[in-house]
Design a protein around this motif. Structure first.
Motif, short mmCIF file in Angstrom:
data_model
loop_
_atom_site.label_atom_id
_atom_site.label_comp_id
_atom_site.label_asym_id
_atom_site.label_seq_id
_atom_site.Cartn_x
_atom_site.Cartn_y
_atom_site.Cartn_z
N PRO A 93 0.80 -1.23 0.00
CA PRO A 93 0.00 0.00 0.00
C PRO A 93 0.84 1.28 0.00
O PRO A 93 0.53 2.23 -0.72
N GLU A 94 1.91 1.31 0.78
CA GLU A 94 2.74 2.52 0.82
C GLU A 94 3.43 2.78 -0.52
O GLU A 94 3.66 3.93 -0.90
N GLN A 95 3.75 1.73 -1.26
CA GLN A 95 4.34 1.90 -2.59
C GLN A 95 3.31 2.45 -3.57
O GLN A 95 3.64 3.30 -4.39
N LEU A 96 2.07 1.98 -3.49
CA LEU A 96 1.02 2.52 -4.34
C LEU A 96 0.82 4.01 -4.10
O LEU A 96 0.69 4.80 -5.03
N ILE A 97 0.82 4.40 -2.82
CA ILE A 97 0.64 5.82 -2.49
C ILE A 97 1.82 6.64 -2.97
O ILE A 97 1.66 7.65 -3.65
N ARG A 98 3.02 6.22 -2.63
CA ARG A 98 4.23 6.98 -2.95
C ARG A 98 4.51 7.04 -4.46
O ARG A 98 4.80 8.09 -5.01
N ASP A 99 4.41 5.91 -5.13
CA ASP A 99 4.87 5.82 -6.52
C ASP A 99 3.79 6.08 -7.56
O ASP A 99 4.11 6.34 -8.71
N TYR A 100 2.52 6.00 -7.18
CA TYR A 100 1.45 6.16 -8.17
C TYR A 100 0.49 7.27 -7.78
O TYR A 100 0.29 8.22 -8.51
N LEU A 101 -0.14 7.15 -6.59
CA LEU A 101 -1.17 8.10 -6.20
C LEU A 101 -0.63 9.52 -6.06
O LEU A 101 -1.22 10.46 -6.59
N ASN A 102 0.49 9.70 -5.37
CA ASN A 102 1.04 11.04 -5.20
C ASN A 102 1.36 11.70 -6.54
O ASN A 102 1.09 12.89 -6.73
N HIS A 103 1.91 10.96 -7.47
CA HIS A 103 2.22 11.51 -8.80
C HIS A 103 0.95 11.87 -9.56
O HIS A 103 0.89 12.87 -10.26
N TRP A 104 -0.08 11.04 -9.43
CA TRP A 104 -1.34 11.28 -10.13
C TRP A 104 -2.03 12.52 -9.58
O TRP A 104 -2.51 13.36 -10.33
N ILE A 105 -2.05 12.66 -8.25
CA ILE A 105 -2.69 13.82 -7.60
C ILE A 105 -2.00 15.11 -8.01
O ILE A 105 -2.67 16.13 -8.25
#
Length: 92
Positions: A26-38
């Motif tokens: 989950p922390e990788q999804l947030i750091r590597d995907y979600l943060n960049h998308w936002i």
């Protein structure tokens, strides 16, 4: 030639080594995907791994069928979507 085909699995615009599995924490999804998308900086080379879709407005079977080429193990899909709140509490 067939031997070389066995070494690589080709997905939509993404070539990965044989045996590759996408199982992020989950922390990788947030750091590597979600943060960049936002922040409006999605990684172009990862667009075929984590898809953008309206998961609230789509029937799950229709959604996974439409993105079947992007599934991982044929049973896991990763989508980015804008949150929609139920009811009149705390949402837009």
């Amino acid at each position: 030639m067939a031997e070389e085909d066995d070494k690589k699995q080709k997905g939509p615009d993404v070539t990965v080594p044989s045996g590759y599995f996408f199982v992020p924490k989950p922390e990788q999804l947030i750091r590597d995907y979600l943060n960049h998308w936002i922040t409006g900086r999605p990684s172009e080379e990862l667009r075929d791994i984590v898809r953008e879709a309206d998961v609230y407005g789509s029937d799950p079977a229709t959604l996974t069928e439409a993105h079947s080429a992007y599934g991982h193990d044929g049973k896991s899909w990763y989508f980015l979507t804008v949150a929609k709140w139920k009811g009149g509490r705390g949402g837009a």
